[in-house]
Design a protein around this motif. Structure first.
Motif, PDB file in Angstrom:
ATOM      1  N   THR A 141      59.513  15.516  48.940  1.00  0.00           N
ATOM      2  CA  THR A 141      58.286  15.541  49.747  1.00  0.00           C
ATOM      3  C   THR A 141      58.660  15.715  51.206  1.00  0.00           C
ATOM      4  N   THR A 142      57.987  16.627  51.900  1.00  0.00           N
ATOM      5  CA  THR A 142      58.273  16.864  53.318  1.00  0.00           C
ATOM      6  C   THR A 142      57.128  16.347  54.178  1.00  0.00           C
ATOM      7  N   ILE A 143      57.486  15.577  55.197  1.00  0.00           N
ATOM      8  CA  ILE A 143      56.521  15.060  56.164  1.00  0.00           C
ATOM      9  C   ILE A 143      56.777  15.753  57.497  1.00  0.00           C
ATOM     10  N   VAL A 144      55.766  16.438  58.013  1.00  0.00           N
ATOM     11  CA  VAL A 144      55.882  17.142  59.296  1.00  0.00           C
ATOM     12  C   VAL A 144      55.212  16.275  60.359  1.00  0.00           C
ATOM     13  N   ALA A 147      47.229   2.178  61.068  1.00  0.00           N
ATOM     14  CA  ALA A 147      47.598   3.542  60.701  1.00  0.00           C
ATOM     15  C   ALA A 147      46.420   4.248  60.036  1.00  0.00           C
ATOM     16  N   PRO A 148      45.977   5.398  60.547  1.00  0.00           N
ATOM     17  CA  PRO A 148      44.968   6.197  59.844  1.00  0.00           C
ATOM     18  C   PRO A 148      45.495   6.609  58.466  1.00  0.00           C
ATOM     19  N   PRO A 149      44.608   7.016  57.552  1.00  0.00           N
ATOM     20  CA  PRO A 149      45.012   7.265  56.162  1.00  0.00           C
ATOM     21  C   PRO A 149      46.193   8.222  55.994  1.00  0.00           C
ATOM     22  N   ALA A 150      46.203   9.351  56.715  1.00  0.00           N
ATOM     23  CA  ALA A 150      47.295  10.319  56.539  1.00  0.00           C
ATOM     24  C   ALA A 150      48.627   9.710  56.952  1.00  0.00           C
ATOM     25  N   ALA A 204      52.041   8.679  54.702  1.00  0.00           N
ATOM     26  CA  ALA A 204      53.394   9.114  55.064  1.00  0.00           C
ATOM     27  C   ALA A 204      54.338   7.927  55.146  1.00  0.00           C
ATOM     28  N   LEU A 205      53.900   6.848  55.765  1.00  0.00           N
ATOM     29  CA  LEU A 205      54.737   5.651  55.880  1.00  0.00           C
ATOM     30  C   LEU A 205      55.037   5.064  54.504  1.00  0.00           C
ATOM     31  N   LYS A 206      54.051   5.078  53.617  1.00  0.00           N
ATOM     32  CA  LYS A 206      54.248   4.572  52.264  1.00  0.00           C
ATOM     33  C   LYS A 206      55.262   5.439  51.509  1.00  0.00           C
ATOM     34  N   SER A 207      55.165   6.753  51.687  1.00  0.00           N
ATOM     35  CA  SER A 207      56.114   7.663  51.029  1.00  0.00           C
ATOM     36  C   SER A 207      57.540   7.380  51.466  1.00  0.00           C
ATOM     37  N   VAL A 208      57.738   7.152  52.768  1.00  0.00           N
ATOM     38  CA  VAL A 208      59.072   6.855  53.276  1.00  0.00           C
ATOM     39  C   VAL A 208      59.579   5.530  52.716  1.00  0.00           C
ATOM     40  N   PHE A 268      59.176   6.090  63.551  1.00  0.00           N
ATOM     41  CA  PHE A 268      59.962   4.988  62.993  1.00  0.00           C
ATOM     42  C   PHE A 268      59.644   3.657  63.668  1.00  0.00           C
ATOM     43  N   ASP A 269      59.035   3.684  64.853  1.00  0.00           N
ATOM     44  CA  ASP A 269      58.568   2.454  65.481  1.00  0.00           C
ATOM     45  C   ASP A 269      57.395   1.841  64.719  1.00  0.00           C
ATOM     46  N   VAL A 270      56.540   2.685  64.133  1.00  0.00           N
ATOM     47  CA  VAL A 270      55.379   2.149  63.417  1.00  0.00           C
ATOM     48  C   VAL A 270      55.685   1.884  61.938  1.00  0.00           C
ATOM     49  N   LEU A 271      56.862   2.281  61.476  1.00  0.00           N
ATOM     50  CA  LEU A 271      57.297   1.962  60.118  1.00  0.00           C
ATOM     51  C   LEU A 271      57.786   0.522  60.093  1.00  0.00           C
ATOM     52  N   ASP A 272      57.493  -0.198  59.019  1.00  0.00           N
ATOM     53  CA  ASP A 272      58.009  -1.556  58.875  1.00  0.00           C
ATOM     54  C   ASP A 272      59.524  -1.553  59.051  1.00  0.00           C
ATOM     55  N   ASN A 273      60.037  -2.470  59.880  1.00  0.00           N
ATOM     56  CA  ASN A 273      61.461  -2.391  60.225  1.00  0.00           C
ATOM     57  C   ASN A 273      62.392  -2.833  59.106  1.00  0.00           C
ATOM     58  N   THR A 274      61.842  -3.212  57.945  1.00  0.00           N
ATOM     59  CA  THR A 274      62.688  -3.494  56.781  1.00  0.00           C
ATOM     60  C   THR A 274      62.598  -2.389  55.730  1.00  0.00           C
ATOM     61  N   ALA A 275      61.798  -1.364  55.987  1.00  0.00           N
ATOM     62  CA  ALA A 275      61.509  -0.356  54.956  1.00  0.00           C
ATOM     63  C   ALA A 275      62.727   0.466  54.568  1.00  0.00           C
TER      64      ALA A 275
END
Length: 208
Positions: free
Chosen positions: A44-47, A64-67, A71-75, A100-107
């Motif tokens: 899966t590619t995230i642009v 986080a808006p739905p899109a 994306a964050l869930k996919s990562v 990556f700042d808005v991604l959970d820092n344990t993901a």
């Protein structure tokens, strides 16, 4: 057969984008390496360019808006990650850092990650080691040894540069594929169980 999920994050800002081209090349090479080992692979590619406004809103509001949430869930649920950024001012793009700042820092804990970059001069390739690799080490990811850099001389079809780039891509993809098996099970054990919504937790506390 269990499917391994590889997520490719492209931080390219232009259209067309050399970062996106390198991202696609790395994603396809990783798919080939895994399927050569009889591992079914979903890439899966995230642009990030398409999520720029959502990322900015998340930084301001904390939501986080739905899109972007998808994306964050996919990562977070990936078995491996490929990240490609253009070089800006000797570092990775601000948009990529914000994602990556808005991604959970344990993901990304224990996740195999392949890092790559594009730029206008071979001198910029050092960014991968002094800026990008430390970011993912900080996030406790497992970063493959071979980082891939592509400059203008690497895109000519059939050129010596293109052949050398293909060799670097294949080597890095092989290292990533080698990390994937044995890592997926570890990450599944490390993932915490989904927590209850705040309202349900509060109701439980009040009911005691």
């Amino acid at each position: 057969m269990e499917t391994r999920r590889v997520v490719v994050v492209s931080g390219g800002m232009g259209t067309p984008s050399s970062s996106r081209m390198l991202a696609d090349q790395l994603g396809e090479a990783t798919r080939r390496e895994l399927e050569r080992a009889d591992v079914h692979t979903d890439v899966t590619t995230i642009v990030l360019r398409e999520l720029a406004v959502d990322i900015a809103n998340n930084l301001v509001t904390g939501f986080a808006p739905p899109a972007l949430a998808d994306a964050l869930k996919s990562v977070a649920e990936a078995d491996a990650l490929i990240v490609v950024s253009p070089v800006f001012s000797g570092s990775y793009s601000g948009l990529l850092k914000s994602f990556f700042d808005v991604l959970d820092n344990t993901a990304l804990e224990s996740m195999p990650v392949l890092i790559a970059a594009t730029g206008g001069s071979v001198r910029h390739s050092l960014m991968l080691e002094h800026a990008m690799r430390p970011l993912f080490i900080y996030l406790r990811a497992r970063v493959v040894s071979t980082a891939v850099y592509a400059g203008p001389e690497d895109w000519g079809t059939g050129s010596r540069g293109a052949d050398a780039l293909e060799q670097r891509v294949t080597r890095a993809a092989g290292e990533l594929a080698g990390m994937v098996e044995g890592t997926a099970a570890v990450r599944r054990r490390q993932r915490p169980e989904a927590s209850l919504p705040f309202e349900e937790l509060l109701a439980q506390v009040q009911g005691r």
